[in-house]
Design a protein around this motif. Structure first.
Motif, short mmCIF file in Angstrom:
data_model
loop_
_atom_site.label_atom_id
_atom_site.label_comp_id
_atom_site.label_asym_id
_atom_site.label_seq_id
_atom_site.Cartn_x
_atom_site.Cartn_y
_atom_site.Cartn_z
N LEU A 98 3.99 17.75 0.48
CA LEU A 98 3.81 16.18 -0.22
C LEU A 98 5.00 15.77 -0.93
O LEU A 98 5.03 14.60 -1.03
N ARG A 99 6.02 16.53 -1.44
CA ARG A 99 7.11 16.17 -2.04
C ARG A 99 7.95 15.33 -1.01
O ARG A 99 8.53 14.23 -1.29
N VAL A 100 7.92 15.69 0.33
CA VAL A 100 8.80 14.88 1.30
C VAL A 100 7.93 13.78 1.72
O VAL A 100 8.65 12.57 1.86
N GLY B 252 0.89 -1.24 0.00
CA GLY B 252 -0.08 -0.08 0.05
C GLY B 252 1.08 1.48 0.14
O GLY B 252 0.52 2.15 -0.86
N LEU B 253 1.87 1.40 0.77
CA LEU B 253 2.80 2.54 0.77
C LEU B 253 3.67 2.74 -0.41
O LEU B 253 3.83 3.76 -0.98
N VAL C 11 4.37 5.86 -5.27
CA VAL C 11 4.56 5.73 -6.59
C VAL C 11 3.37 6.83 -7.47
O VAL C 11 3.46 7.42 -8.31
N LEU C 12 2.17 6.88 -6.63
CA LEU C 12 1.22 7.48 -7.43
C LEU C 12 1.18 8.98 -7.27
O LEU C 12 1.00 9.79 -8.02
N LEU D 42 7.56 7.81 1.36
CA LEU D 42 6.67 6.61 1.30
C LEU D 42 7.24 5.42 0.43
O LEU D 42 6.78 4.34 0.72
N THR D 43 7.78 5.71 -0.73
CA THR D 43 8.08 4.68 -1.39
C THR D 43 9.30 3.75 -0.97
O THR D 43 9.20 2.56 -0.81
N PRO D 44 10.36 4.44 -0.45
CA PRO D 44 11.57 3.67 0.35
C PRO D 44 10.98 2.80 1.71
O PRO D 44 11.35 1.71 1.74
N VAL D 45 10.14 3.38 2.34
CA VAL D 45 9.39 2.84 3.33
C VAL D 45 8.49 1.50 3.09
O VAL D 45 8.60 0.62 3.68
#
Length: 99
Positions: A58-60, A17-18, A23-24, A65-68
């Protein structure tokens, strides 16, 4: 052996999910923020500051989110493997049987 309250399946789905949300957000954030910034009604300094703050937040979030999500996905796979390995009981051999 201590049991953990985290289950492999839950960790795996949180990771998926994360990862998908990250990615989205990465895909849709640039066009969305450009569209919001280009609107003529956001001409005041306060509006531009708030939009810049929202864009930065939102950029942070997207970059985290992707690496976590990837780490949780990998952890879920390892946890599932270890759970499966611990539940499999090997068949006794003649050398391991008591005399």
């Amino acid at each position: 052996m201590r049991t953990s309250k985290f289950r492999a399946r839950v960790v795996l789905w949180w990771g998926i999910g994360l990862l998908l949300v990250g990615v989205l957000v990465e895909l849709f954030l640039p066009p969305l923020s450009f569209g919001i910034m280009a609107v003529g009604s956001t001409g005041t300094q306060v509006d531009q500051g708030l939009l810049a703050l929202l864009d930065s937040a939102l950029r942070v979030a997207a970059s985290l989110l992707t690496p976590v999500g990837t780490a949780l996905l990998g952890a879920g796979v390892v946890m599932a493997y270890l759970e499966r390995r611990d539940t499999v009981v090997p068949e006794p051999t003649e050398a391991s049987l008591p005399e």
